[in-house]
Design a protein around this motif. Structure first.
Motif, PDB file in Angstrom:
ATOM      1  N   VAL A   1       0.835  -1.201   0.000  1.00 44.35           N
ATOM      2  CA  VAL A   1       0.000   0.000   0.000  1.00 44.35           C
ATOM      3  C   VAL A   1       0.875   1.257   0.000  1.00 44.35           C
ATOM      4  N   ASP A   2       0.247   2.350  -0.367  1.00 40.36           N
ATOM      5  CA  ASP A   2       0.927   3.635  -0.415  1.00 40.36           C
ATOM      6  C   ASP A   2       0.163   4.643   0.428  1.00 40.36           C
ATOM      7  N   VAL A   3       0.877   5.656   0.887  1.00 43.52           N
ATOM      8  CA  VAL A   3       0.266   6.762   1.626  1.00 43.52           C
ATOM      9  C   VAL A   3       0.214   7.940   0.664  1.00 43.52           C
ATOM     10  N   LEU A   4      -1.004   8.367   0.341  1.00 40.11           N
ATOM     11  CA  LEU A   4      -1.227   9.397  -0.671  1.00 40.11           C
ATOM     12  C   LEU A   4      -1.790  10.665  -0.052  1.00 40.11           C
ATOM     13  N   TYR A   5      -1.417  11.793  -0.638  1.00 41.06           N
ATOM     14  CA  TYR A   5      -2.015  13.075  -0.288  1.00 41.06           C
ATOM     15  C   TYR A   5      -2.593  13.649  -1.575  1.00 41.06           C
ATOM     16  N   LEU A   6      -3.841  14.067  -1.515  1.00 33.81           N
ATOM     17  CA  LEU A   6      -4.501  14.750  -2.630  1.00 33.81           C
ATOM     18  C   LEU A   6      -4.985  16.100  -2.139  1.00 33.81           C
ATOM     19  N   PRO A   7      -4.866  17.144  -2.953  1.00 39.30           N
ATOM     20  CA  PRO A   7      -5.436  18.429  -2.551  1.00 39.30           C
ATOM     21  C   PRO A   7      -6.925  18.284  -2.253  1.00 39.30           C
ATOM     22  N   ALA A   8      -7.421  19.096  -1.328  1.00 37.06           N
ATOM     23  CA  ALA A   8      -8.800  18.986  -0.845  1.00 37.06           C
ATOM     24  C   ALA A   8      -9.827  18.963  -1.971  1.00 37.06           C
ATOM     25  N   GLU A   9      -9.655  19.811  -2.982  1.00 35.82           N
ATOM     26  CA  GLU A   9     -10.659  19.863  -4.054  1.00 35.82           C
ATOM     27  C   GLU A   9     -10.724  18.561  -4.845  1.00 35.82           C
ATOM     28  N   LEU A  10      -9.628  17.825  -4.925  1.00 32.99           N
ATOM     29  CA  LEU A  10      -9.646  16.521  -5.590  1.00 32.99           C
ATOM     30  C   LEU A  10     -10.080  15.418  -4.630  1.00 32.99           C
ATOM     31  N   ALA A  11      -9.648  15.509  -3.402  1.00 31.44           N
ATOM     32  CA  ALA A  11      -9.952  14.474  -2.411  1.00 31.44           C
ATOM     33  C   ALA A  11     -11.448  14.320  -2.204  1.00 31.44           C
ATOM     34  N   GLU A  12     -12.179  15.421  -2.192  1.00 36.37           N
ATOM     35  CA  GLU A  12     -13.619  15.330  -1.932  1.00 36.37           C
ATOM     36  C   GLU A  12     -14.382  14.706  -3.094  1.00 36.37           C
ATOM     37  N   GLU A  13     -13.761  14.619  -4.265  1.00 39.82           N
ATOM     38  CA  GLU A  13     -14.405  14.002  -5.421  1.00 39.82           C
ATOM     39  C   GLU A  13     -14.218  12.488  -5.473  1.00 39.82           C
ATOM     40  N   LYS A  14     -13.314  11.952  -4.656  1.00 40.13           N
ATOM     41  CA  LYS A  14     -12.954  10.538  -4.726  1.00 40.13           C
ATOM     42  C   LYS A  14     -13.805   9.697  -3.785  1.00 40.13           C
ATOM     43  N   VAL A  15     -13.971   8.431  -4.151  1.00 40.76           N
ATOM     44  CA  VAL A  15     -14.722   7.506  -3.320  1.00 40.76           C
ATOM     45  C   VAL A  15     -13.826   6.819  -2.297  1.00 40.76           C
ATOM     46  N   LEU A  16     -12.567   7.157  -2.280  1.00 36.96           N
ATOM     47  CA  LEU A  16     -11.635   6.568  -1.329  1.00 36.96           C
ATOM     48  C   LEU A  16     -11.924   7.090   0.077  1.00 36.96           C
ATOM     49  N   GLU A  17     -11.660   6.257   1.069  1.00 37.38           N
ATOM     50  CA  GLU A  17     -11.882   6.622   2.472  1.00 37.38           C
ATOM     51  C   GLU A  17     -10.605   7.248   3.028  1.00 37.38           C
ATOM     52  N   PRO A  18     -10.683   8.503   3.496  1.00 40.75           N
ATOM     53  CA  PRO A  18      -9.477   9.151   4.025  1.00 40.75           C
ATOM     54  C   PRO A  18      -9.115   8.628   5.411  1.00 40.75           C
ATOM     55  N   GLU A  19      -7.893   8.893   5.821  1.00 40.39           N
ATOM     56  CA  GLU A  19      -7.445   8.556   7.164  1.00 40.39           C
ATOM     57  C   GLU A  19      -8.239   9.379   8.173  1.00 40.39           C
ATOM     58  N   ASP A  20      -8.415   8.853   9.371  1.00 44.02           N
ATOM     59  CA  ASP A  20      -9.153   9.551  10.427  1.00 44.02           C
ATOM     60  C   ASP A  20      -8.574  10.939  10.666  1.00 44.02           C
ATOM     61  N   GLY A  21      -9.446  11.922  10.781  1.00 39.33           N
ATOM     62  CA  GLY A  21      -9.036  13.287  11.083  1.00 39.33           C
ATOM     63  C   GLY A  21      -8.594  14.095   9.882  1.00 39.33           C
ATOM     64  N   THR A  22      -8.659  13.514   8.685  1.00 42.29           N
ATOM     65  CA  THR A  22      -8.245  14.242   7.483  1.00 42.29           C
ATOM     66  C   THR A  22      -9.275  14.055   6.377  1.00 42.29           C
ATOM     67  N   GLU A  23      -9.123  14.857   5.359  1.00 41.50           N
ATOM     68  CA  GLU A  23      -9.918  14.686   4.141  1.00 41.50           C
ATOM     69  C   GLU A  23      -9.024  14.413   2.943  1.00 41.50           C
TER      70      GLU A  23
END
Length: 118
Positions: free
Chosen positions: A39-61
């Motif tokens: 697995v990988d640890v990914l960071y996406l800018p907020a505007e892209l992250a909210e469009e994805k169906v992936l589940e973010p880590e607790d406390g983040t988006e």
């Protein structure tokens, strides 16, 4: 190309201008949990992250632990899989955090955790 950021210590995360403290803590925790190339640890800018169906880590988006599927990679995007779901993530906007060498990346205990424990 995605940006791959090697992390040697917690300071590397808190000094990263792309991250807030919660995201730095989430990445530190995820890097200590994940093993090998599964697995990988990914960071996406907020505007892209909210469009994805992936589940973010607790406390983040914006922080995700997912497996990038090399067989589905294109010139512009990775396919990131979490469990049975997945999403395309653009290489140009994705930051991949990896533990450098044998580093142990621990976030210091927050003041919220230590205030009441005396």
């Amino acid at each position: 190309m995605p940006e791959v950021i090697p992390v040697e210590a917690y300071h590397d995360l808190v000094s990263d201008d792309h991250l807030n403290l919660e995201e730095a803590d989430a990445i530190a925790g995820a890097l200590n949990r994940v093993t090998g190339n599964d697995v990988d640890v990914l960071y996406l800018p907020a505007e892209l992250a909210e469009e994805k169906v992936l589940e973010p880590e607790d406390g983040t988006e914006s922080v995700f632990v997912a497996r990038l599927v090399p067989e589905r990679e294109t010139q512009a995007a990775y396919y990131a899989r979490q469990g049975l779901g997945g999403a395309w993530v653009p290489k140009a906007a994705t930051r991949i955090y990896v533990a450098a060498g044998d580093s142990d990346i621990y976030a210091p205990a927050s003041t919220h955790e230590t205030e009441g424990s005396a």
